[in-house]
Motif scaffolding. Structure first.
Motif, PDB file in Angstrom:
ATOM      1  N   MET A   1       0.856  -1.191   0.000  1.00  0.00           N
ATOM      2  CA  MET A   1       0.000   0.000   0.000  1.00  0.00           C
ATOM      3  C   MET A   1       0.893   1.242   0.000  1.00  0.00           C
ATOM      4  O   MET A   1       1.821   1.345   0.794  1.00  0.00           O
ATOM      5  N   SER A   2       0.622   2.167  -0.922  1.00  0.00           N
ATOM      6  CA  SER A   2       1.420   3.380  -0.994  1.00  0.00           C
ATOM      7  C   SER A   2       1.057   4.314   0.153  1.00  0.00           C
ATOM      8  O   SER A   2      -0.067   4.328   0.647  1.00  0.00           O
ATOM      9  N   ILE A   3       2.041   5.099   0.566  1.00  0.00           N
ATOM     10  CA  ILE A   3       1.844   6.042   1.664  1.00  0.00           C
ATOM     11  C   ILE A   3       2.111   7.446   1.145  1.00  0.00           C
ATOM     12  O   ILE A   3       3.182   7.724   0.599  1.00  0.00           O
ATOM     13  N   ASN A   4       1.123   8.325   1.261  1.00  0.00           N
ATOM     14  CA  ASN A   4       1.295   9.702   0.856  1.00  0.00           C
ATOM     15  C   ASN A   4       1.981  10.454   1.997  1.00  0.00           C
ATOM     16  O   ASN A   4       1.334  10.938   2.924  1.00  0.00           O
ATOM     17  N   VAL A   5       3.299  10.505   1.917  1.00  0.00           N
ATOM     18  CA  VAL A   5       4.093  11.075   3.012  1.00  0.00           C
ATOM     19  C   VAL A   5       3.750  12.538   3.232  1.00  0.00           C
ATOM     20  O   VAL A   5       3.537  12.981   4.370  1.00  0.00           O
ATOM     21  N   PHE A   6       3.706  13.304   2.131  1.00  0.00           N
ATOM     22  CA  PHE A   6       3.459  14.740   2.289  1.00  0.00           C
ATOM     23  C   PHE A   6       2.091  14.999   2.920  1.00  0.00           C
ATOM     24  O   PHE A   6       1.958  15.838   3.814  1.00  0.00           O
ATOM     25  N   GLU A   7       1.072  14.281   2.461  1.00  0.00           N
ATOM     26  CA  GLU A   7      -0.272  14.495   3.009  1.00  0.00           C
ATOM     27  C   GLU A   7      -0.310  14.182   4.497  1.00  0.00           C
ATOM     28  O   GLU A   7      -0.902  14.931   5.292  1.00  0.00           O
ATOM     29  N   LYS A   8       0.331  13.106   4.898  1.00  0.00           N
ATOM     30  CA  LYS A   8       0.329  12.740   6.316  1.00  0.00           C
ATOM     31  C   LYS A   8       1.035  13.798   7.159  1.00  0.00           C
ATOM     32  O   LYS A   8       0.579  14.148   8.248  1.00  0.00           O
ATOM     33  N   LEU A   9       2.154  14.292   6.656  1.00  0.00           N
ATOM     34  CA  LEU A   9       2.878  15.330   7.387  1.00  0.00           C
ATOM     35  C   LEU A   9       2.085  16.631   7.411  1.00  0.00           C
ATOM     36  O   LEU A   9       2.060  17.337   8.430  1.00  0.00           O
ATOM     37  N   LEU A  10       1.417  16.961   6.286  1.00  0.00           N
ATOM     38  CA  LEU A  10       0.613  18.180   6.236  1.00  0.00           C
ATOM     39  C   LEU A  10      -0.551  18.102   7.210  1.00  0.00           C
ATOM     40  O   LEU A  10      -0.835  19.069   7.932  1.00  0.00           O
ATOM     41  N   ILE A  11      -1.244  16.965   7.247  1.00  0.00           N
ATOM     42  CA  ILE A  11      -2.365  16.809   8.170  1.00  0.00           C
ATOM     43  C   ILE A  11      -1.895  16.921   9.621  1.00  0.00           C
ATOM     44  O   ILE A  11      -2.567  17.515  10.468  1.00  0.00           O
ATOM     45  N   GLU A  12      -0.729  16.359   9.901  1.00  0.00           N
ATOM     46  CA  GLU A  12      -0.170  16.503  11.242  1.00  0.00           C
ATOM     47  C   GLU A  12       0.066  17.975  11.576  1.00  0.00           C
ATOM     48  O   GLU A  12      -0.254  18.429  12.687  1.00  0.00           O
ATOM     49  N   LYS A  13       0.608  18.734  10.604  1.00  0.00           N
ATOM     50  CA  LYS A  13       0.826  20.164  10.799  1.00  0.00           C
ATOM     51  C   LYS A  13      -0.499  20.897  11.005  1.00  0.00           C
ATOM     52  O   LYS A  13      -0.618  21.790  11.853  1.00  0.00           O
ATOM     53  N   ILE A  14      -1.500  20.539  10.195  1.00  0.00           N
ATOM     54  CA  ILE A  14      -2.809  21.178  10.312  1.00  0.00           C
ATOM     55  C   ILE A  14      -3.417  20.920  11.686  1.00  0.00           C
ATOM     56  O   ILE A  14      -3.917  21.847  12.348  1.00  0.00           O
ATOM     57  N   GLU A  15      -3.389  19.681  12.127  1.00  0.00           N
ATOM     58  CA  GLU A  15      -3.973  19.342  13.429  1.00  0.00           C
ATOM     59  C   GLU A  15      -3.247  20.038  14.569  1.00  0.00           C
ATOM     60  O   GLU A  15      -3.875  20.529  15.511  1.00  0.00           O
ATOM     61  N   ASN A  16      -1.926  20.085  14.489  1.00  0.00           N
ATOM     62  CA  ASN A  16      -1.162  20.789  15.519  1.00  0.00           C
ATOM     63  C   ASN A  16      -1.466  22.282  15.498  1.00  0.00           C
ATOM     64  O   ASN A  16      -1.545  22.931  16.549  1.00  0.00           O
ATOM     65  N   PHE A  17      -1.622  22.823  14.293  1.00  0.00           N
ATOM     66  CA  PHE A  17      -1.951  24.244  14.158  1.00  0.00           C
ATOM     67  C   PHE A  17      -3.316  24.551  14.769  1.00  0.00           C
ATOM     68  O   PHE A  17      -3.471  25.512  15.522  1.00  0.00           O
ATOM     69  N   ILE A  18      -4.322  23.746  14.437  1.00  0.00           N
ATOM     70  CA  ILE A  18      -5.666  23.966  14.984  1.00  0.00           C
ATOM     71  C   ILE A  18      -5.649  23.899  16.502  1.00  0.00           C
ATOM     72  O   ILE A  18      -6.249  24.739  17.191  1.00  0.00           O
ATOM     73  N   LEU A  19      -4.962  22.912  17.046  1.00  0.00           N
ATOM     74  CA  LEU A  19      -4.893  22.757  18.495  1.00  0.00           C
ATOM     75  C   LEU A  19      -4.241  23.966  19.149  1.00  0.00           C
ATOM     76  O   LEU A  19      -4.763  24.525  20.122  1.00  0.00           O
ATOM     77  N   ALA A  20      -3.111  24.396  18.604  1.00  0.00           N
ATOM     78  CA  ALA A  20      -2.380  25.515  19.211  1.00  0.00           C
ATOM     79  C   ALA A  20      -3.118  26.834  19.018  1.00  0.00           C
ATOM     80  O   ALA A  20      -3.208  27.651  19.934  1.00  0.00           O
ATOM     81  N   PHE A  21      -3.669  27.059  17.815  1.00  0.00           N
ATOM     82  CA  PHE A  21      -4.315  28.336  17.493  1.00  0.00           C
ATOM     83  C   PHE A  21      -5.652  28.504  18.208  1.00  0.00           C
ATOM     84  O   PHE A  21      -5.958  29.578  18.722  1.00  0.00           O
ATOM     85  N   SER A  22      -6.438  27.433  18.241  1.00  0.00           N
ATOM     86  CA  SER A  22      -7.805  27.547  18.762  1.00  0.00           C
ATOM     87  C   SER A  22      -7.952  27.160  20.228  1.00  0.00           C
ATOM     88  O   SER A  22      -8.867  27.629  20.903  1.00  0.00           O
ATOM     89  N   GLU A  23      -7.080  26.294  20.729  1.00  0.00           N
ATOM     90  CA  GLU A  23      -7.255  25.803  22.093  1.00  0.00           C
ATOM     91  C   GLU A  23      -6.116  26.205  23.029  1.00  0.00           C
ATOM     92  O   GLU A  23      -6.352  26.858  24.047  1.00  0.00           O
ATOM     93  N   THR A  24      -4.888  25.844  22.684  1.00  0.00           N
ATOM     94  CA  THR A  24      -3.773  26.117  23.590  1.00  0.00           C
ATOM     95  C   THR A  24      -3.625  27.599  23.859  1.00  0.00           C
ATOM     96  O   THR A  24      -3.422  28.022  25.010  1.00  0.00           O
TER      97      THR A  24
END
Length: 280
Positions: A1-24
């Motif tokens: 199964m192929s792994i979209n490395v960039f997408e996974k890293l981008l989603i991680e960045k997005i989730e961390n951004f949402i958490l820090a910007f909206s909650e932390t």
């Protein structure tokens, strides 16, 4: 199964951004009664969060700071929360109080960082962005360092010659169900269509951009002599769709933006003085 490395890293960045910007950020800078403490530091904290997020997809040759844009004709912008600029061509212009100033020639993009916006606050913010974009048209002696399209520097005709402008906010605190039509009336009548925003990202609501005659989402208000219509993309079944579009088009906008040589002598005012030459 192929792994979209960039997408996974981008989603991680997005989730961390949402958490820090909206909650932390709110946990750190609001007390138990919901009252904000240290508002200046709260704003700086969120600006730094945004810079860290966009660093992931802004070209590495560009640096990210904050401050004021200046022109050789003594025009100066309001303070910009985010300034994306060509560091290799930008002199370090800093006041004794550590305020930073950037020649408009080497700036690729600027951004504003907001929290929860009322309709009036939203209107004020987008009109402020348009005033900064105007400054590229005040360059007196353009000398091109980087330009991806053929032809002379002309920000009136070529959107790639303009400053790319964007805004990031947490939420639009008004009825935005008809925002694609209503936003036209939110701009002052003196604002040229080409000076309008490129991208507006609301973390909770979606992304404001444009679309062309083929229905393709675009990041320019006008392109190839065509005025483009507004498009609002909401997350719906894909919670990351507006973030992915924002990332993609900010990358394209900053990658293709024209960079000019800042003629520092033009910024110095009069440099004439008494001279004495060897006689031939």
């Amino acid at each position: 199964m192929s792994i979209n490395v960039f997408e996974k890293l981008l989603i991680e960045k997005i989730e961390n951004f949402i958490l820090a910007f909206s909650e932390t950020s709110e946990k750190v800078f609001f007390d138990d009664a919901g009252k904000q403490i240290h508002p200046g530091e709260f704003g700086k904290f969120r600006e730094d969060i945004c810079k860290e997020f966009i660093r992931f997809f802004v070209p590495h040759r560009l640096d990210i700071g904050e401050g004021f844009l200046i022109t050789s004709t003594n025009k100066i912008s309001t303070q910009c929360d985010i300034v994306i600029y060509d560091a290799t061509s930008t002199p370090l212009i800093k006041s004794d109080s550590q305020q930073k100033f950037y020649p408009v020639e080497t700036v690729a993009a600027i951004g504003e960082v907001k929290s929860i916006l009322s309709k009036n606050e939203f209107k004020t913010a987008i009109n402020k962005l348009s005033k900064v974009k105007e400054l590229r048209e005040d360059i007196q002696h353009p000398v091109i360092i980087k330009k991806d399209r053929e032809g002379p520097f002309d920000p009136i005709i070529d959107p790639y010659d303009q400053i790319f402008t964007f805004m990031i906010c947490k939420k639009l605190n008004f009825d935005f169900s008809d925002i694609t039509s209503e936003i036209n009336s939110m701009y002052d009548s003196t604002v040229e269509y080409r000076h309008r925003h490129n991208l507006i990202l609301s973390v909770e609501d979606g992304l404001l951009a444009y679309y062309d005659n083929n229905g393709k989402t675009m990041m320019y208000p006008w392109f190839a002599n065509m005025i483009l219509k507004n498009r609002f993309t909401q997350p719906d079944t894909n919670p990351y769709s507006h973030f992915k579009l924002f990332s993609s088009y900010l990358f394209l906008g900053t990658t293709s933006n024209t960079i000019l040589y800042p003629e520092i002598s033009d910024y110095m005012g009069c440099i004439e003085g008494g001279t004495k030459n060897d006689e031939i």
